[in-house]
Write a protein that holds these residues in place. Structure first.
Motif, PDB file in Angstrom:
ATOM      1  N   THR A 269     -20.236  89.971  20.671  1.00 52.73           N
ATOM      2  CA  THR A 269     -20.251  88.522  20.519  1.00 52.73           C
ATOM      3  C   THR A 269     -18.820  88.010  20.641  1.00 52.73           C
ATOM      4  O   THR A 269     -18.106  87.882  19.653  1.00 52.73           O
ATOM      5  CB  THR A 269     -20.882  88.128  19.173  1.00 52.73           C
ATOM      6  OG1 THR A 269     -22.181  88.714  19.104  1.00 52.73           O
ATOM      7  CG2 THR A 269     -21.021  86.630  19.042  1.00 52.73           C
ATOM      8  N   ILE A 270     -18.422  87.753  21.877  1.00 50.72           N
ATOM      9  CA  ILE A 270     -17.051  87.368  22.155  1.00 50.72           C
ATOM     10  C   ILE A 270     -17.050  86.457  23.384  1.00 50.72           C
ATOM     11  O   ILE A 270     -17.818  86.680  24.319  1.00 50.72           O
ATOM     12  CB  ILE A 270     -16.157  88.625  22.376  1.00 50.72           C
ATOM     13  CG1 ILE A 270     -14.680  88.276  22.315  1.00 50.72           C
ATOM     14  CG2 ILE A 270     -16.546  89.382  23.632  1.00 50.72           C
ATOM     15  CD1 ILE A 270     -14.195  87.893  20.925  1.00 50.72           C
ATOM     16  N   ASN A 271     -16.207  85.442  23.362  1.00 54.98           N
ATOM     17  CA  ASN A 271     -16.250  84.429  24.409  1.00 54.98           C
ATOM     18  C   ASN A 271     -14.897  84.214  25.072  1.00 54.98           C
ATOM     19  O   ASN A 271     -14.664  84.684  26.170  1.00 54.98           O
ATOM     20  CB  ASN A 271     -16.811  83.136  23.828  1.00 54.98           C
ATOM     21  CG  ASN A 271     -18.238  83.321  23.349  1.00 54.98           C
ATOM     22  OD1 ASN A 271     -19.163  83.371  24.154  1.00 54.98           O
ATOM     23  ND2 ASN A 271     -18.442  83.451  22.039  1.00 54.98           N
TER      24      ASN A 271
ATOM     25  N   THR B  75     -14.412  78.252  19.295  1.00 50.52           N
ATOM     26  CA  THR B  75     -13.448  79.341  19.511  1.00 50.52           C
ATOM     27  C   THR B  75     -13.088  79.471  20.997  1.00 50.52           C
ATOM     28  O   THR B  75     -13.261  80.511  21.611  1.00 50.52           O
ATOM     29  CB  THR B  75     -13.954  80.698  18.957  1.00 50.52           C
ATOM     30  OG1 THR B  75     -15.127  81.100  19.671  1.00 50.52           O
ATOM     31  CG2 THR B  75     -14.272  80.602  17.490  1.00 50.52           C
TER      32      THR B  75
ATOM     33  N   LEU C 197     -11.727  92.106  25.813  1.00 53.06           N
ATOM     34  CA  LEU C 197     -12.511  93.073  25.047  1.00 53.06           C
ATOM     35  C   LEU C 197     -13.369  93.929  25.966  1.00 53.06           C
ATOM     36  O   LEU C 197     -13.534  95.132  25.733  1.00 53.06           O
ATOM     37  CB  LEU C 197     -13.375  92.356  24.005  1.00 53.06           C
ATOM     38  CG  LEU C 197     -12.744  92.064  22.637  1.00 53.06           C
ATOM     39  CD1 LEU C 197     -12.286  93.327  21.938  1.00 53.06           C
ATOM     40  CD2 LEU C 197     -11.607  91.082  22.719  1.00 53.06           C
TER      41      LEU C 197
ATOM     42  N   PHE D 138     -16.555  90.196  15.890  1.00 52.40           N
ATOM     43  CA  PHE D 138     -15.093  90.242  15.877  1.00 52.40           C
ATOM     44  C   PHE D 138     -14.548  89.186  14.921  1.00 52.40           C
ATOM     45  O   PHE D 138     -15.154  88.124  14.735  1.00 52.40           O
ATOM     46  CB  PHE D 138     -14.549  89.996  17.282  1.00 52.40           C
ATOM     47  CG  PHE D 138     -14.939  91.055  18.278  1.00 52.40           C
ATOM     48  CD1 PHE D 138     -14.238  92.239  18.366  1.00 52.40           C
ATOM     49  CD2 PHE D 138     -16.029  90.874  19.119  1.00 52.40           C
ATOM     50  CE1 PHE D 138     -14.595  93.231  19.272  1.00 52.40           C
ATOM     51  CE2 PHE D 138     -16.407  91.843  20.035  1.00 52.40           C
ATOM     52  CZ  PHE D 138     -15.702  93.027  20.110  1.00 52.40           C
TER      53      PHE D 138
ATOM     54  N   THR E 257     -12.018  85.530  24.650  1.00 54.71           N
ATOM     55  CA  THR E 257     -11.306  86.779  24.965  1.00 54.71           C
ATOM     56  C   THR E 257     -12.259  87.858  25.484  1.00 54.71           C
ATOM     57  O   THR E 257     -11.943  89.049  25.431  1.00 54.71           O
ATOM     58  CB  THR E 257     -10.550  87.296  23.723  1.00 54.71           C
ATOM     59  OG1 THR E 257     -11.461  87.389  22.623  1.00 54.71           O
ATOM     60  CG2 THR E 257      -9.405  86.384  23.344  1.00 54.71           C
ATOM     61  N   ALA E 258     -13.419  87.444  26.007  1.00 56.23           N
ATOM     62  CA  ALA E 258     -14.417  88.417  26.477  1.00 56.23           C
ATOM     63  C   ALA E 258     -13.858  89.331  27.561  1.00 56.23           C
ATOM     64  O   ALA E 258     -14.133  90.530  27.578  1.00 56.23           O
ATOM     65  CB  ALA E 258     -15.653  87.683  27.003  1.00 56.23           C
TER      66      ALA E 258
ATOM     67  N   THR F  28      -9.209  87.685  16.649  1.00 61.50           N
ATOM     68  CA  THR F  28      -9.613  88.380  17.877  1.00 61.50           C
ATOM     69  C   THR F  28     -10.346  87.426  18.810  1.00 61.50           C
ATOM     70  O   THR F  28     -10.144  87.445  20.025  1.00 61.50           O
ATOM     71  CB  THR F  28     -10.499  89.593  17.541  1.00 61.50           C
ATOM     72  OG1 THR F  28      -9.793  90.471  16.652  1.00 61.50           O
ATOM     73  CG2 THR F  28     -10.890  90.368  18.791  1.00 61.50           C
ATOM     74  N   GLN F  29     -11.197  86.570  18.231  1.00 65.69           N
ATOM     75  CA  GLN F  29     -11.983  85.632  19.035  1.00 65.69           C
ATOM     76  C   GLN F  29     -11.114  84.601  19.755  1.00 65.69           C
ATOM     77  O   GLN F  29     -11.482  84.135  20.839  1.00 65.69           O
ATOM     78  CB  GLN F  29     -12.992  84.896  18.151  1.00 65.69           C
ATOM     79  CG  GLN F  29     -14.111  85.771  17.609  1.00 65.69           C
ATOM     80  CD  GLN F  29     -15.066  84.972  16.741  1.00 65.69           C
ATOM     81  OE1 GLN F  29     -15.501  83.893  17.106  1.00 65.69           O
ATOM     82  NE2 GLN F  29     -15.400  85.509  15.577  1.00 65.69           N
TER      83      GLN F  29
END
Length: 515
Positions: free
Chosen positions: A129-131, A172, A137, A80, A133-134, A84-85
């Motif tokens: 691969t998102i933290n 992030t 998403l 992303f 805003t996991a 977005t992240q």
């Protein structure tokens, strides 16, 4: 003259010869899983071959996904973009200059629908691969699966969802540590009930290593973070035998071949002991399952084709170390996002190892090696010293708040850079075997007009959606955030009404604040 010591990247001395090794009692698939989590490992099933991809708009990334699936990729891995992240829509002033650059821009469920157009979510596994805003998403992914008519109890994949390493190494994050931990444990609880095949966290050593840590630090800090997530979930009243089965790990793989193999073996053994110590009795809750990505920071812009050899070496180490999933980097990634040609060579690297090298034909081929078994023990012992220090501070959250983990990583990165500049650490093509002129291939270029495209899409979405439904959903989310309710159902309702990622993140910012 005294002979110079030879050491691994973590400073563990390597002897000239190894004539014995500690005994290894257990078989593969048995506690503490040093030799692998499956009795038959790759004889039964190969690792999942993923290629990390995502750039520009959802439409452009969707084309790359269809290309990779056609080339034999077994699962998708989504990158992303930075807005977005960190919870900003593409039209936010903080997003300027970053939209679509290091990954795909996802502003709403509309973008998620386009990202996976023509791809049935129930038939693939997806790693995101998102933290920070996991939760948002994942809610969009679940909403899309429902729209496709999928049984959400059958969809599978992984969200990274590892916020502690963001504070320690990557940056992030959005909210302070404690509300961030609340969101993560809400995801654990929600998914164990509603999406039981989903891996709710990929506890990441990858970015710790990219920030400059040694292999031992990567292992220790990652497992310490994992222990913090276990503790937080237990404090919430969750059953470790249920939620720990859905935890996975994400490790880096660098160039010191045997050190990396020993690191993976030690990781499984240490995690099995940690989970058992916290009350896990189910073997599947004690198993460390992990995805590996080859080392991005090891890639060089000088003589970039040398990176093909580096990636092959790292991929082989990951396989011999028993990985469940693998991403191989493109040789041109020190210059740009990977071109299609580089992504294909990276995937072919895995396929050659899988089908031509013979290393998959027996389980844990290096078991019993005097060197590997000794090094596995030494890495475990060195990592345990770090974990004991972190435990004495009260765990990872406190160690991060005190700056301990960040300082240790920074010191290691500094020492590494000094060694490169002094020439005691050789980087082929950088400080040895250099050449004056090099032909550089054209890198992958992102069109600067993407932010305009995304802004138009956002304006259209806000004109066409039911804005009253969005307002109600966001108001309900805000009230839930002020209390103790699980936030996932409220986030899901909001994204299904086409609330944007930024709108949902802003509601939680208004309650939790920013860090």
């Amino acid at each position: 003259m005294e002979e110079k010591k030879i050491v691994t990247s973590s400073g563990i001395e390597i002897k000239e010869i190894y004539s014995s090794a500690p005994p290894l009692a257990e078989a593969p698939g048995e506690f503490p899983f040093t030799r692998g989590i499956q009795k038959d490992m790759y004889r039964g099933r190969l690792w999942t071959m993923r290629q990390y991809a995502g750039f520009s708009t959802a439409e452009e990334s969707n084309k790359r996904y269809h290309y990779l699936l056609a080339q034999g990729t077994m699962g998708l891995s989504v990158a992303f973009d930075l807005p977005t992240q960190i919870g900003y829509d593409s039209d936010h002033e903080m997003a300027e200059g970053e939209v679509g650059k290091v990954g795909v821009a996802i502003d709403s469920l509309k973008d998620m629908e386009m990202l996976f157009d023509g791809i049935e979510l129930q038939k693939i596994t997806t790693s995101m691969t998102i933290n920070a805003t996991a939760s948002i998403l994942l809610a969009m992914y679940i909403a899309l699966a429902k729209k496709q008519g999928a049984d959400i109890r059958q969809i599978s994949g992984t969200i990274q969802n590892d916020i502690l390493k963001e504070y320690a190494a990557r940056g992030t994050y959005i909210y302070p540590p404690k509300p961030s931990m609340r969101i993560i444990t809400d995801i654990f609880e929600y998914c164990s009930r509603e999406v039981p095949r989903w891996n709710t966290i990929s506890i990441s050593g990858y970015h710790i290593r990219e920030a400059g840590s040694t292999a031992v630090q990567e292992l220790a800090f990652t497992l310490a973070n994992g222990k913090a997530y276990l503790t937080a979930a237990l404090e919430k009243g969750l059953d470790i035998n249920v939620f720990a089965r859905r935890l996975s790990f994400f490790f880096n793989c660098h160039n010191n071949f045997f050190e990396e193999i020993a690191k993976f073996r030690a990781a499984r053994r240490m995690w099995a002991k940690i989970t058992r110590g916290l009350g896990a009795t189910d073997e599947k809750a004690q198993m460390l399952r992990f995805h590996t990505q080859t080392g991005g920071s090891t890639l060089t812009a000088q003589q970039p084709l040398n990176n093909v050899i580096r990636v092959t070496n790292q991929a082989m180490a990951a396989v011999l170390g028993g990985t469940q999933s693998l991403h191989t980097n493109g040789y041109d990634e020190a210059l740009s996002l990977p071109t299609e040609a580089a992504a294909k060579i990276a995937l072919r690297t895995q396929q050659v190892i899988a089908y031509e090298s013979g290393v998959t034909e027996t389980v844990d081929p290096l078991a019993g090696s005097f060197f590997v078994e000794t090094l596995t023990d030494e890495i475990e012992a060195a990592a345990q010293l770090y974990m004991d220090k972190i435990d004495a501070m009260g765990g990872s959250v406190n160690a991060i708040e005190q700056g301990y983990i960040q300082n240790e990583i920074a010191d290691a990165a500094y020492r590494h850079q000094l060694e490169v500049e002094e020439g005691s650490r050789v980087i082929v093509g950088v400080n040895k075997f250099t050449q004056k002129t090099e032909a550089i291939n054209d890198g992958f270029v992102i069109d600067e007009s993407i932010r305009t495209v995304q802004t138009i899409k956002l304006d259209t979405l806000k004109a066409e959606r039911n804005n009253e439904a969005v307002s109600f959903a966001l108001a309900d989310l805000k009230e839930a955030a002020k209390g103790t309710a699980n936030l996932m159902p409220f986030i899901l309702v909001a994204v299904e009404a086409y609330a944007t990622l930024g709108e949902v993140a802003d509601v939680m910012r208004s309650v939790f604040g920013e860090y």
